[in-house]
Design an enzyme around this catalytic site. Structure first.
Site: not given
Ligand code: GCU
Length: 430
Positions: A268, A409
């Site tokens: 992420s 995710h």
């Molecule tokens: C949020 C953000 C993303 C990122 C994510 C994470 O959702 O909007 O861009 O990748 O956090 O780091 O889990």
């Protein structure tokens, strides 16, 4: 006549500088062509890409997206604070190392947690990645030092505001947090495959919150009476990527590590970071992006899911101040995820998505990887093509690889399984 020819030439140039694909929803999206340089010429060989397009792209990312990382090297004092040759039931050697940096009257400490296979036949390949919540969250191993962590001010618990915009306190981590993110770090599986792991809490480099800059490494590099970053200075992602390179500096001094086989990995926001670190620092022989999404592997030019506006409003400190110019104007951004991937060519690169993670735009991550294949092809390396049918759990491409797993995710053992198998394959080919 002359004027008409000029117009035709200008139109051809504009068309060749952007590539258009129709999207599943029928909408056309265009994003900058990987090989067309600012002067309109197209790089047609690996040499040309390396000599002209690559430096141009690095510069465009630094200017417009992540900000410029400092060129200056600060002295690093590294101290091994503990070694356990019988960690994780005899599977690993665990080392903990403090990296200290001082300048402008302040000192910052990065705490490296390193596990190396105990029964290695020689220097081991190592996965290098930052962790979100502290080294002690990576495993229940009671030998991991509890250091400081950043937690949200309890007075703001009921305030509906994203975590990163809230005030935080620094406190000593507590025993009950040990191993809380262990599912993201399947250490036994990694070590049994013959790989080591080196990780640092991202918060040691810069706490992930709007006031984090003061507690992190960026002010170490302020000059004279500077008290603010410049518009094209690095943001937190740049600082985190810098931290990964400092871990690489340390690993190069550890004889138990094969410094030619350092694999940078991140999930992420830390996947965005791994990509930017891999783009800038060629010592990372392989790069893995797990669901890095927008501002990472994915394509903002598609105009779907997370917008640049959201990135800049929710996390105003991640990118350079210049990136804010693209809030609501993503089509003006001169670069995008595929070009970040292209900066890693020809080194092996794996982009992993999750099907139920729409915010990262998994299809955008696939298109971006396919678009970067053109650059890998210049070096004779293979990536996915636009015609590949992406099936769950079935990787496509080779040195440049893409895969989508079912589920949401996260970074799971299943992801690591793919990454380890691919890394083994790539190392064998060397
Ligand atoms: C949020 C953000 C993303 C990122 C994510 C994470 O959702 O909007 O861009 O990748 O956090 O780091 O889990």
């Amino acid at each position: 006549m002359m004027r008409r020819n000029l117009m035709v030439a200008a139109t051809a140039l504009m068309l060749s500088a952007c590539m258009a694909w129709s999207q599943p929803d029928g909408k056309a999206a265009t994003w900058p062509d990987a090989l067309t340089m600012a002067n309109g010429a197209r790089a047609t060989s690996a040499q040309e890409f390396e000599a002209e397009r690559r430096p141009e792209l690095l510069n465009l990312f630094a200017e417009n997206v992540y900000g410029k990382s400092p060129q200056e090297k600060l002295p690093m004092k590294s101290t091994v604070t503990s070694v356990d040759r019988d960690a994780l039931g005899g599977l690993a050697v665990r080392k903990q190392v403090e990296l200290l940096f001082s300048a402008n009257g302040i000192t910052r400490a990065l705490h490296v947690l390193e596990y190396l296979p105990a029964k290695a036949n020689g220097p081991a390949p190592v996965f290098v990645g930052l962790n979100f919540d502290g080294n002690w969250t990576v495993s229940k191993d009671a030998g991991i030092a509890l250091t400081d962590e950043w937690t949200v001010d309890p007075a703001l618990a009921k305030v509906r505001l994203s975590t990163e915009l809230k005030g935080h306190f620094r406190q000593r981590a507590t025993e009950n947090e040990r191993g809380k993110n262990a599912s993201r770090w399947p250490l036994e599986m990694i070590l049994r495959a013959g790989f080591g792991v080196a990780t640092v809490y991202a918060g040691d480099i810069e706490p992930d919150m709007v006031t984090g800059i003061g507690y992190g490494v960026r002010p170490l590099f302020f000059k004279g009476d500077q008290y603010l970053p410049a518009a094209d200075d690095w943001g937190a992602i740049g600082a985190w990527a810098w931290g990964l390179s400092r871990v690489a500096d340390y690993l190069e001094t550890d004889p138990a590590v094969n410094a030619k086989e350092m694999i940078v990995i991140g999930h992420s926001r830390l996947g965005k970071t791994a990509l930017w670190a891999g783009a800038q620092d060629k010592r990372f022989a392989m790069v893995i992006s797990n669901e890095s999404g927008k501002g990472g592997a994915s394509l903002s030019h598609r105009g779907v899911e997370e917008s640049i506006a959201h990135l800049n409003i929710a996390f105003p400190y991640w990118f350079s101040a210049n990136y804010h110019h693209y809030t609501g104007r993503q089509e003006k951004l001169p670069v995008d995820g595929h070009l970040l991937l292209a900066l890693i060519a020809p080194r092996p690169l794996f982009v992993g998505s999750a099907q139920e993670d729409p915010y990262s735009d998994p299809h955008g991550e696939y298109l971006s990887t396919a678009a970067a294949s053109e650059v890998y092809a210049l070096y004779g390396e293979k990536g996915p093509s636009f015609d590949d049918q992406v099936e769950l759990d079935k990787p496509v491409g080779n040195e440049l690889r893409y895969y989508m797993r079912p589920g949401g995710h996260d970074m799971k053992a299943e992801d690591w399984k793919q990454y380890i198998a691919w890394a083994e394959e790539m190392l064998k080919k060397k």
